[in-house]
Design a protein around this motif. Structure first.
Motif, PDB file in Angstrom:
ATOM      1  N   SER A 132       0.840  -1.209   0.000  1.00  0.00           N
ATOM      2  CA  SER A 132       0.000   0.000   0.000  1.00  0.00           C
ATOM      3  C   SER A 132       0.866   1.246   0.000  1.00  0.00           C
ATOM      4  N   ARG A 133       1.926   1.216   0.781  1.00  0.00           N
ATOM      5  CA  ARG A 133       2.816   2.384   0.848  1.00  0.00           C
ATOM      6  C   ARG A 133       3.587   2.569  -0.455  1.00  0.00           C
ATOM      7  N   ALA A 134       3.972   1.453  -1.071  1.00  0.00           N
ATOM      8  CA  ALA A 134       4.682   1.534  -2.356  1.00  0.00           C
ATOM      9  C   ALA A 134       3.784   2.201  -3.396  1.00  0.00           C
ATOM     10  N   ALA A 135       2.490   1.887  -3.347  1.00  0.00           N
ATOM     11  CA  ALA A 135       1.561   2.439  -4.338  1.00  0.00           C
ATOM     12  C   ALA A 135       1.163   3.876  -4.005  1.00  0.00           C
ATOM     13  N   GLY A 136       1.125   4.209  -2.718  1.00  0.00           N
ATOM     14  CA  GLY A 136       0.567   5.503  -2.308  1.00  0.00           C
ATOM     15  C   GLY A 136       1.549   6.650  -2.271  1.00  0.00           C
ATOM     16  N   PHE A 137       2.803   6.362  -1.957  1.00  0.00           N
ATOM     17  CA  PHE A 137       3.781   7.445  -1.775  1.00  0.00           C
ATOM     18  C   PHE A 137       4.598   7.687  -3.035  1.00  0.00           C
ATOM     19  N   GLY A 138       4.898   8.957  -3.290  1.00  0.00           N
ATOM     20  CA  GLY A 138       5.772   9.330  -4.401  1.00  0.00           C
ATOM     21  C   GLY A 138       7.232   9.336  -3.958  1.00  0.00           C
ATOM     22  N   PRO A 139       8.149   9.611  -4.911  1.00  0.00           N
ATOM     23  CA  PRO A 139       9.579   9.459  -4.640  1.00  0.00           C
ATOM     24  C   PRO A 139      10.126  10.311  -3.484  1.00  0.00           C
ATOM     25  N   GLU A 140       9.700  11.580  -3.401  1.00  0.00           N
ATOM     26  CA  GLU A 140      10.276  12.429  -2.349  1.00  0.00           C
ATOM     27  C   GLU A 140       9.845  11.956  -0.968  1.00  0.00           C
ATOM     28  N   VAL A 141       8.611  11.523  -0.856  1.00  0.00           N
ATOM     29  CA  VAL A 141       8.111  11.031   0.428  1.00  0.00           C
ATOM     30  C   VAL A 141       8.857   9.753   0.813  1.00  0.00           C
ATOM     31  N   LYS A 142       9.036   8.862  -0.138  1.00  0.00           N
ATOM     32  CA  LYS A 142       9.792   7.632   0.146  1.00  0.00           C
ATOM     33  C   LYS A 142      11.220   7.974   0.576  1.00  0.00           C
ATOM     34  N   ARG A 143      11.818   8.929  -0.139  1.00  0.00           N
ATOM     35  CA  ARG A 143      13.193   9.320   0.175  1.00  0.00           C
ATOM     36  C   ARG A 143      13.285   9.828   1.613  1.00  0.00           C
ATOM     37  N   ARG A 144      12.332  10.682   2.008  1.00  0.00           N
ATOM     38  CA  ARG A 144      12.423  11.253   3.362  1.00  0.00           C
ATOM     39  C   ARG A 144      12.102  10.208   4.429  1.00  0.00           C
ATOM     40  N   ILE A 145      11.186   9.307   4.125  1.00  0.00           N
ATOM     41  CA  ILE A 145      10.908   8.236   5.095  1.00  0.00           C
ATOM     42  C   ILE A 145      12.158   7.373   5.271  1.00  0.00           C
ATOM     43  N   MET A 146      12.810   7.070   4.168  1.00  0.00           N
ATOM     44  CA  MET A 146      14.034   6.251   4.218  1.00  0.00           C
ATOM     45  C   MET A 146      15.122   6.974   5.021  1.00  0.00           C
ATOM     46  N   LEU A 147      15.310   8.246   4.713  1.00  0.00           N
ATOM     47  CA  LEU A 147      16.335   9.043   5.392  1.00  0.00           C
ATOM     48  C   LEU A 147      16.052   9.105   6.893  1.00  0.00           C
ATOM     49  N   GLY A 148      14.799   9.363   7.229  1.00  0.00           N
ATOM     50  CA  GLY A 148      14.420   9.474   8.635  1.00  0.00           C
ATOM     51  C   GLY A 148      14.535   8.152   9.368  1.00  0.00           C
ATOM     52  N   GLU A 201      21.990  -2.310   2.506  1.00  0.00           N
ATOM     53  CA  GLU A 201      21.590  -1.412   3.592  1.00  0.00           C
ATOM     54  C   GLU A 201      20.276  -0.698   3.260  1.00  0.00           C
ATOM     55  N   ILE A 202      20.176  -0.232   2.016  1.00  0.00           N
ATOM     56  CA  ILE A 202      18.955   0.445   1.584  1.00  0.00           C
ATOM     57  C   ILE A 202      17.759  -0.503   1.715  1.00  0.00           C
ATOM     58  N   SER A 203      17.989  -1.730   1.323  1.00  0.00           N
ATOM     59  CA  SER A 203      16.925  -2.717   1.387  1.00  0.00           C
ATOM     60  C   SER A 203      16.506  -2.980   2.846  1.00  0.00           C
ATOM     61  N   ASP A 204      17.485  -3.004   3.757  1.00  0.00           N
ATOM     62  CA  ASP A 204      17.167  -3.184   5.183  1.00  0.00           C
ATOM     63  C   ASP A 204      16.369  -1.994   5.739  1.00  0.00           C
ATOM     64  N   ALA A 216      14.906  -0.373  -9.281  1.00  0.00           N
ATOM     65  CA  ALA A 216      15.361   0.954  -9.727  1.00  0.00           C
ATOM     66  C   ALA A 216      15.400   1.929  -8.549  1.00  0.00           C
ATOM     67  N   GLU A 217      14.392   1.832  -7.667  1.00  0.00           N
ATOM     68  CA  GLU A 217      14.368   2.723  -6.499  1.00  0.00           C
ATOM     69  C   GLU A 217      15.530   2.415  -5.554  1.00  0.00           C
ATOM     70  N   LEU A 218      15.833   1.135  -5.388  1.00  0.00           N
ATOM     71  CA  LEU A 218      16.958   0.761  -4.518  1.00  0.00           C
ATOM     72  C   LEU A 218      18.252   1.402  -5.007  1.00  0.00           C
ATOM     73  N   THR A 219      18.465   1.343  -6.315  1.00  0.00           N
ATOM     74  CA  THR A 219      19.685   1.911  -6.893  1.00  0.00           C
ATOM     75  C   THR A 219      19.700   3.434  -6.738  1.00  0.00           C
ATOM     76  N   LEU A 220      18.569   4.045  -7.078  1.00  0.00           N
ATOM     77  CA  LEU A 220      18.486   5.507  -7.011  1.00  0.00           C
ATOM     78  C   LEU A 220      18.686   5.996  -5.576  1.00  0.00           C
ATOM     79  N   PHE A 221      17.981   5.376  -4.639  1.00  0.00           N
ATOM     80  CA  PHE A 221      18.063   5.835  -3.248  1.00  0.00           C
ATOM     81  C   PHE A 221      19.444   5.580  -2.657  1.00  0.00           C
ATOM     82  N   SER A 222      20.117   4.513  -3.090  1.00  0.00           N
ATOM     83  CA  SER A 222      21.430   4.277  -2.485  1.00  0.00           C
ATOM     84  C   SER A 222      22.382   5.408  -2.860  1.00  0.00           C
ATOM     85  N   SER A 223      22.268   5.949  -4.068  1.00  0.00           N
ATOM     86  CA  SER A 223      23.157   7.072  -4.383  1.00  0.00           C
ATOM     87  C   SER A 223      22.634   8.387  -3.775  1.00  0.00           C
ATOM     88  N   GLN A 224      21.332   8.619  -3.856  1.00  0.00           N
ATOM     89  CA  GLN A 224      20.813   9.896  -3.336  1.00  0.00           C
ATOM     90  C   GLN A 224      20.956   9.996  -1.819  1.00  0.00           C
TER      91      GLN A 224
END
Lengths: 505, 96
Positions: free
Chosen positions: A353-369, B7-10, B22-30
């Motif tokens: 559901s989250r993969a379908a609902g969130f766009g790239p910037e939101v995913k990026r910030r969730i990952m970063l956080g 690590e990104i996958s974890d 593709a997202e795994l690759t992109l996010f690992s660099s960004q």
């Protein structure tokens, strides 16, 4: 008739409404016609509430009629009958609240946000919900899942963000004012890019109840309008204590009064060297320096100050805000609300559901956080960023012992071209460098127009004040606007080409 | 030090995000770029800094615990994808 109505300020419109020269229905009709003719191109609105708007306009006209007969109606606020727009991260009961995200595309909140409720009680006519970067994460409104908003001064450019829909709507005369939200500059930067006035109040001054959470220790509900005087009217309506937000302050909100004869004698404006960087657009710096000369003529004194930890605001913010976002957005699991992608197990459904609902910037910030908060990295990132935040706050405390306000640019440049920065998140984040510190310190700040660059794009100046100094900021911006005309300029409809409506309303 | 795809996958698993290759690759660099930038914070002298800086002057006050109205059952369930009776319906949480 209608184009002259659209350039009225709120206080002037309120005066004409009271005298009966115009009606709220006229104003509402004019705004909706402007939206009809321009929004196919600008895409400032995600949802229009036309029926509700006319209902409220008729009700306001009835109240105004009562007032003319000497009867006191439910509200006599200057906002009675004024059409305003609401950023689509603030709930309005019964109207979908998307946050610019597929996740909440069909979400209908069963309650109304405190700030919106206050405006409705004061008689606002609500026109609709405005476009935003997804969950307010972004600086251009390009991160909206429903397509970008365009800048009314040049449709090839972004309006700024994340409150870009609200800023474009106000600048283009589609609304008399709007609510935005500011977590790292999302009211002030689009205000600057679109040539309007935007106030980010002190953290806790306006209740966050009914605001979809992004970074809870940073989020502020702010006011966007075409003058400081108009912003002050919106601010007076929404500020104040709300027991439903535990960070809401109980300190009373004083009424706004302009400085007598616009004299700023005795006020000291701090100029921090750290906010004038090599590489910033020269026209921006020139506009700020010209504005400071105007403030000196009005009687203010310019004093150099230092905010030595300024350079750490950006890295601190881009750890803390994502950390808070990753926790806040954990609620979107596809169960109680939001997009749902069925899967065999609960965790699988959560993830799909989250993969379908969130766009790239939101995913990026969730990952970063998530990373910044994870075991083993917490001290290196989150705890360190919190400590740096304390130092940034202390810089301001020390500076405000010497000066009343601090002047700075809002952004290092004027509005970017669409697509110019959104491929590289870090270069996008760097554009927020001058607005983030106020959020980290929790202090109020106002952005207002101070000129144009050679492409005729608006340049904004920012004043920051100590906690609860909103009226000082509004008063100083108002005094400036009494002797300058930048804020009176509106982008002509000629700037905005007709375009087929690709974004259905 | 760049983040590996593993690590990104974890992190994605912790964040309950299903990411594409593709997202795994992109996010690992960004994310590596952003974290490298954030490493500037290691230059700050934090000896004088408070442990955790709140932004409210005092502790958040508690309000009185007064019963009030709340959402109806219908409102509470109104936005859910799947419900049964008075409840939200989810796939099995445990394998039994």
């Amino acid at each position: 008739m209608s184009s002259s109505l659209l350039s009225l300020g709120i206080s002037r419109a309120a005066h004409l409404l009271r005298s009966g020269e115009i009606s709220s229905r006229d104003l509402t009709q004019a705004c909706l016609e402007q939206i009809e003719s321009l929004d196919g191109s600008l895409h400032a609105f995600l949802t229009l509430t036309t029926e509700e708007a006319f209902f409220r306009a008729n009700r306001a006209d009835f109240f105004l009629q009562q007032m003319r007969k000497g009867i006191t109606p439910e509200t006599t606020s200057p906002l009675l009958g004024i059409p305003l727009a609401i950023k689509d991260v603030l709930a309005l009961s019964g109207v979908r609240c998307t946050c610019g995200s597929r996740m909440l595309e069909t979400y209908i909140p069963p309650f109304t946000a405190h700030a919106v409720d206050k405006l409705l009680a004061d008689g606002m006519v609500v026109l609709g919900k405005t476009n935003t970067d997804e969950f307010a994460m972004g600086s251009t409104t390009e991160n909206s899942a429903f397509g970008p908003t365009r800048n009314p001064w040049d449709v090839a450019r972004v309006p700024g963000g994340s409150s870009g829909g609200s800023a474009a709507a106000v600048a283009a005369g589609m609304a008399f004012g709007a609510l935005g939200t500011d977590t790292g500059g999302s009211v002030r930067q689009p205000a600057a890019f679109c040539g309007i006035t935007g106030l980010k109040p002190t953290y806790g001054r306006v209740s966050r109840w009914g605001l979809v959470a992004y970074g809870s220790s940073l989020d502020s509900v702010g006011c966007m309008a075409r003058s400081a005087e108009d912003a002050a009217l919106i601010y007076a309506s929404i500020a104040g204590h709300d027991p439903r937000d535990s960070t809401s302050h109980e300190i009373p909100v004083p009424g706004f009064t302009p400085y007598a004869e616009n004299s700023l004698k005795g006020l000291r404006i701090g100029l921090p060297q750290e906010y004038f960087l090599p590489g910033m657009q020269a026209e921006v710096e020139n506009a700020i320096r010209s504005a400071l000369a105007v403030f000196e003529k009005l009687g203010a004194e310019i004093v150099p100050v230092s905010l030595p930890h300024t350079e750490y605001a950006l890295p601190a913010y881009y750890l803390l805000a994502p950390a808070e976002a990753s926790a806040n957005l954990a609620r979107y699991d596809g169960t109680r609300y939001g997009i749902n992608r069925p899967a065999a197990g609960y965790i699988e459904q959560f993830m799909s559901s989250r993969a379908a609902g969130f766009g790239p910037e939101v995913k990026r910030r969730i990952m970063l956080g998530t990373y910044a908060l994870s075991a083993g990295y917490y001290d290196a990132y989150y705890a360190r960023a919190q400590k740096a935040r304390g130092l940034i706050r202390r810089d301001f405390d020390q500076a405000f012992q010497q000066v009343d306000v601090i002047a700075a640019p809002v952004a290092p440049t004027t509005a970017y071209l669409l697509g110019e920065r959104n491929k590289d998140p870090l270069s996008m984040y760097l554009g927020d460098i001058f607005t983030l510190p106020a959020n980290l310190a929790g202090i109020p700040a106002i952005a207002f127009p101070a000129g144009f660059d050679s492409n005729r794009l608006p340049v904004g100046i920012q004043l920051m004040g100590h906690a609860f100094a909103e009226n000082t900021l509004l008063g100083m911006a108002h005094a400036y606007q009494q002797v300058t005309l930048w804020h009176r300029q509106m982008p002509g409809a000629a700037n905005i080409p007709e375009e087929t409506k690709e974004h259905g309303l | 030090m760049p983040l590996t795809k593993k690590e990104i996958s974890d992190i994605a698993r912790l964040a309950r995000l299903q990411l594409s290759e593709a997202e795994l690759t992109l996010f690992s660099s960004q994310l590596s770029d952003i974290l490298e930038y954030a490493d500037r914070l290691s230059q700050v002298d934090l000896a004088q800094a408070d442990e955790i800086a709140g932004i409210l002057p005092d502790n958040a006050p508690l309000r009185d615990d007064i019963p009030g109205s709340s959402l109806s059952l219908e409102q509470s369930l109104g936005n859910a994808a799947s419900t049964e009776g008075r409840q939200f319906k989810v796939p099995p949480v445990l394998d039994v």
